[in-house]
Design an enzyme around this catalytic site. Structure first.
Site, PDB file in Angstrom:
ATOM      1  CG  HIS A 151      24.568  27.680  -6.485  1.00 48.33           C
ATOM      2  ND1 HIS A 151      25.791  27.695  -6.052  1.00 48.33           N
ATOM      3  CD2 HIS A 151      24.137  29.155  -5.916  1.00 48.33           C
ATOM      4  CE1 HIS A 151      26.324  28.565  -5.435  1.00 48.33           C
ATOM      5  NE2 HIS A 151      25.278  29.464  -5.260  1.00 48.33           N
ATOM      6  CB  CYS A 201     -24.763  34.621  -0.498  1.00 48.95           C
ATOM      7  SG  CYS A 201     -24.076  34.355   0.997  1.00 48.95           S
ATOM      8  NE  ARG A 247     -23.456  36.284  -6.254  1.00 49.97           N
ATOM      9  CZ  ARG A 247     -22.495  37.288  -6.534  1.00 49.97           C
ATOM     10  NH1 ARG A 247     -22.128  37.526  -7.686  1.00 49.97           N
ATOM     11  NH2 ARG A 247     -22.444  38.167  -5.622  1.00 49.97           N
ATOM     12  CE  LYS A 301      -1.879  29.450 -10.277  1.00 51.21           C
ATOM     13  NZ  LYS A 301      -2.136  29.449  -8.885  1.00 51.21           N
ATOM     14  CD1 TRP A 324     -18.467  32.319   0.951  1.00 53.45           C
ATOM     15  CD2 TRP A 324     -18.683  30.648  -0.262  1.00 53.45           C
ATOM     16  NE1 TRP A 324     -17.144  32.018   0.686  1.00 53.45           N
ATOM     17  CE2 TRP A 324     -17.115  30.811   0.237  1.00 53.45           C
ATOM     18  CE3 TRP A 324     -18.770  29.338  -1.056  1.00 53.45           C
ATOM     19  CZ2 TRP A 324     -16.236  29.803   0.159  1.00 53.45           C
ATOM     20  CZ3 TRP A 324     -17.832  28.449  -0.766  1.00 53.45           C
ATOM     21  CH2 TRP A 324     -16.336  28.715  -0.666  1.00 53.45           C
ATOM     22  CG  ASN A 350     -23.825  38.782  -1.448  1.00 49.57           C
ATOM     23  OD1 ASN A 350     -22.938  38.170  -0.582  1.00 49.57           O
ATOM     24  ND2 ASN A 350     -23.718  39.102  -2.855  1.00 49.57           N
ATOM     25  N   GLY A 351     -23.415  39.561   1.932  1.00 49.10           N
ATOM     26  CA  GLY A 351     -22.408  40.532   2.436  1.00 49.10           C
ATOM     27  C   GLY A 351     -21.903  40.046   3.807  1.00 49.10           C
ATOM     28  CD  GLU A 358      -1.821  25.402 -10.576  1.00 48.28           C
ATOM     29  OE1 GLU A 358      -2.259  24.949  -9.671  1.00 48.28           O
ATOM     30  OE2 GLU A 358      -1.758  26.508 -10.596  1.00 48.28           O
ATOM     31  CD  GLU A 409       0.807  30.906  -6.869  1.00 45.39           C
ATOM     32  OE1 GLU A 409       1.311  29.665  -6.255  1.00 45.39           O
ATOM     33  OE2 GLU A 409      -0.323  30.941  -7.269  1.00 45.39           O
ATOM     34  CE  LYS A 438     -10.409  26.193  -6.321  1.00 42.55           C
ATOM     35  NZ  LYS A 438      -9.376  27.081  -6.591  1.00 42.55           N
TER      36      LYS A 438
HETATM   37  C1  G6P Z   1      -4.647  21.749  -5.632  1.00 45.65           C
HETATM   38  C2  G6P Z   1      -5.206  22.914  -6.099  1.00 45.65           C
HETATM   39  C3  G6P Z   1      -4.426  24.140  -5.853  1.00 45.65           C
HETATM   40  C4  G6P Z   1      -4.247  24.373  -4.480  1.00 45.65           C
HETATM   41  C5  G6P Z   1      -3.929  23.080  -3.712  1.00 45.65           C
HETATM   42  C6  G6P Z   1      -4.291  23.257  -1.878  1.00 45.65           C
HETATM   43  O1  G6P Z   1      -3.582  21.340  -5.947  1.00 45.65           O
HETATM   44  O2  G6P Z   1      -5.362  22.932  -7.421  1.00 45.65           O
HETATM   45  O3  G6P Z   1      -4.881  25.340  -6.447  1.00 45.65           O
HETATM   46  O4  G6P Z   1      -3.492  25.249  -4.211  1.00 45.65           O
HETATM   47  O5  G6P Z   1      -4.687  22.163  -3.819  1.00 45.65           O
HETATM   48  O6  G6P Z   1      -5.501  23.595  -1.825  1.00 45.65           O
HETATM   49  P1  G6P Z   1      -6.082  24.301  -0.393  1.00 45.65           P
HETATM   50  O7  G6P Z   1      -7.406  24.099  -0.655  1.00 45.65           O
HETATM   51  O8  G6P Z   1      -5.568  23.265   0.709  1.00 45.65           O
HETATM   52  O9  G6P Z   1      -5.383  25.607  -0.455  1.00 45.65           O
END
Ligand code: G6P
Length: 608
Positions: free
Chosen positions: A504, A2, A27, A485, A74, A98-99, A488, A481, A603
């Site tokens: 294969h 937070c 935050r 990354k 948060w 916060n914590g 993306e 992953e 996001k």
């Molecule tokens: C979007 C984001 C990814 C995320 C995915 C799933 O594609 O760009 O970074 O992994 O959604 O999101 P979630 O909030 O369900 O983990």
């Protein structure tokens, strides 16, 4: 995580507090509030929603005050709501926090038995009542010291009291607090940008320090009440640099936050000696856990990769069969659900449309559901039967980093919780593995020290048009992953593959200089992966190895070799993911890409 702020001086305190909260909104932003003194009495304004909503509630009389504290939340304990928003008050004391307080349930019970009434579901309200209890018998400073000596967990607190209206008190333990010092005004906040427009002379508080802010005076004490000499330092960052904690982008800030995020996921869930897991908090009973016969893991994007890692963990550690599905496929699949199954929806945001649909599909079919989720009060957390919050704090960068590694940690804890209820492994082994978890934050810090090396590597690689990432076992999803990354945020074509599957198909791509990234643990797969490396070498591919083994042959075959000090192979998935995130970040930067908001991505994908 937070944002908190306090101000005392001659200016309009509420205005400065609101302005500060806006700078701290990164935050957390699910609810906000302020407290000030009007005619010697505490007056609070708080609401669910963003700071703009709070601002609209501020009337003229609130704009003439000279002392105020504020909070942007948060949520970690208690959903976002007006009641759960800070500040929380008790007998003329107002407090923002916060914590996470780990022992709040015991303290709450004690306070309730002593007649204290609770109006929120937060862990924070416990602290303010505790301070009030002692303040009735001693001065505020002493009361705060006595109260915090009973808290377990992390906290940054900012407190004001109508009985001592000339001061604000701040205390820090594992959550940041910084004091801003001007001649006749003082500021205190979670982060410098909150007041940087007014003041650049700051004192960073250390864990176990308490600051007493008066208009014309600042004093710092330890928690025994001994005064500490601390001189303000001048900072030279710009406001926008400071908002990202001095980092250039949210993504790199979040990569660096991983040691802390991991520690927060573990906090309160496992006893440090590894002897117990508190799974009741998720809403699952021992009996329910022990009866699970099959687990379905569903998610999208990066969270789906966490599912794949989870499958290896749960099957090996707990011996429960696991099916993993991409949520958009699962929702339309005719799943012949088996009795006593559990569906786990993994989602950082808790709002991804396909993941929610998969969750609802399972519920409708009479299957018990759990979500591993980062956002308190999100749709997934409300709809699932049980919730394991990762507590990794807001993730702003579109490419998920710290949320992913926290999901892995959550799955590790979950797998051991299942194993413990089944008694299929000895207590000693559980203890050993769970104790090792507590080493992970420090090991993650060590891995971050590879950053310079990886930046150099990025310089060699950023012009390559294609990449292949390979791993076996738990490192196969890590490879997926790593490739995601890079793809993306740098828009380079990258594919992750199980190293054994390379022959294969993907091997057809390999020619002189083609970059192939291997992720290699010091485990029984090592020999097999070495053969795959030989196969790439024979075709003149450019081999980059990230490994927790220092085997000579591995080093010799690799064109670039990066040693990653490891723990057990489950936790190594976290430690390998960090340098791969760094590599993607640096490559993207060198290619001039917008790393925090990559093209075409969002996001949170709330549509199908
Ligand atoms: C979007 C984001 C990814 C995320 C995915 C799933 O594609 O760009 O970074 O992994 O959604 O999101 P979630 O909030 O369900 O983990």
């Amino acid at each position: 995580m937070c944002g908190i702020i306090g101000y005392i001086g001659n200016k309009n305190a509420v205005e400065i507090t609101i302005e500060g909260l806006k700078k701290l909104e990164y935050r957390g932003y699910d609810s906000a509030g302020i407290a000030t003194l009007i005619n010697g009495k505490i007056h609070t304004v708080k609401c669910k929603g963003k700071i703009k909503k709070l601002e609209a509630l501020i009337d003229e009389k609130l704009k003439r005050t000279k002392i105020a504290i504020g909070h942007t939340r948060w949520a970690t304990h208690g959903k976002p709501s007006n009641e759960n928003a800070h500040p929380h008050c008790s007998g003329g004391i107002a407090l923002v926090h916060n914590g996470i307080i780990e022992n709040y349930a015991e303290l709450k019970k004690e306070l309730k038995d002593n007649g204290y009434k609770f109006i929120s579901e937060t862990d924070t309200e416990v602290i303010v009542h505790l301070i009030k209890k002692y303040r009735d018998k001693m001065p505020l400073e002493e009361a705060v010291r006595t109260a915090v000596s009973q808290l377990k967990g992390s906290y940054a607190l900012v407190i004001m009291d109508e009985q001592e209206p000339e001061k604000i008190i701040g205390v820090r333990m594992e959550s940041p607090l910084v004091v801003g010092v001007l001649e006749d005004e003082k500021f205190i906040a979670s982060d410098v940008p909150a007041f940087l427009n007014y003041c650049s002379r700051v004192i960073f508080l250390e864990d176990g320090e308490m600051a007493i802010l008066k208009k014309n005076e600042i004093k710092i004490y330890d928690l025994k009440g001994e005064e500490r000499e601390k001189k303000p330092i001048s900072i030279t960052w710009t406001a926008s640099m400071a908002e990202k904690g001095g980092f250039k982008h949210f993504m790199i800030k979040e990569i660096y936050e991983q040691p802390r995020a991991i520690a927060d996921t573990i906090r309160g869930r496992v006893l440090p000696d590894g002897s117990k897991i508190n799974y009741e908090e998720w809403g699952l009973t021992k009996n329910e856990l022990s009866l699970i016969k099959k687990i379905y893991l569903v998610a999208c994007g990066t969270s789906y990769h966490a599912c794949l890692i989870g499958k290896y963990m749960i099957e090996k550690i707990a011996g429960i069969p696991v099916e993993v599905d991409i949520a958009s496929e699962f929702r339309y699949r005719e799943v012949p659900f088996e009795k006593d199954s559990l569906l786990i929806a993994i989602t950082q945001s808790g709002e991804t449309a396909d993941t929610l649909a998969a969750l609802r599909y399972a519920k409708k079919s009479g299957i018990k559901t759990l979500t591993i989720c980062n956002v308190l009060g999100s749709t997934a957390s409300r709809e699932a039967d049980a919730v394991f919050y990762t507590h990794s704090g807001p993730e702003i960068g579109v490419a998920s980093t710290k949320a992913f590694t926290s999901q892995i940690v959550a799955l590790y804890i979950f797998a051991f919780a299942c194993s413990i209820t089944r008694k299929n492994t000895s207590h000693m082994i559980h203890k050993k593995f769970l104790k090792e978890l507590f080493l992970l934050p420090r090991m993650a810090e060590e891995v971050l020290k590879l950053d310079d090396k990886i930046q150099q590597l990025a310089k060699e690689l950023y012009r390559k048009p294609n990449f292949l990432y390979l791993g076996r076992g738990l490192n196969y999803p890590v490879a997926l992953e790593g490739a995601l990354k890079l793809k993306e945020i740098s828009y380079i074509h990258a594919e992750g593959y199980a190293a054994g599957e390379m022959k294969h198909g993907p091997i057809a791509l390999v020619e002189e200089g083609f970059p192939v990234i291997f992720i290699v643990s010091d485990d029984p797969y090592l020999e097999k992966t070495l053969s795959n490396i030989e196969e790439i070498k024979a075709r003149d591919g450019f081999i980059i190895t990230f490994s927790s083994s220092k085997r000579d042959k591995l080093k010799k075959l690799s064109d670039r070799f990066i040693y990653v000090e490891g723990l057990n192979s489950y936790l190594n998935t976290v430690l390998f993911s960090i340098p791969l995130q760094l590599l993607a970040y640096h490559v993207a930067l060198l290619r001039g890409c917008d790393v925090d908001q990559p093209r075409n991505l969002a996001k949170s994908v709330t549509v199908e």
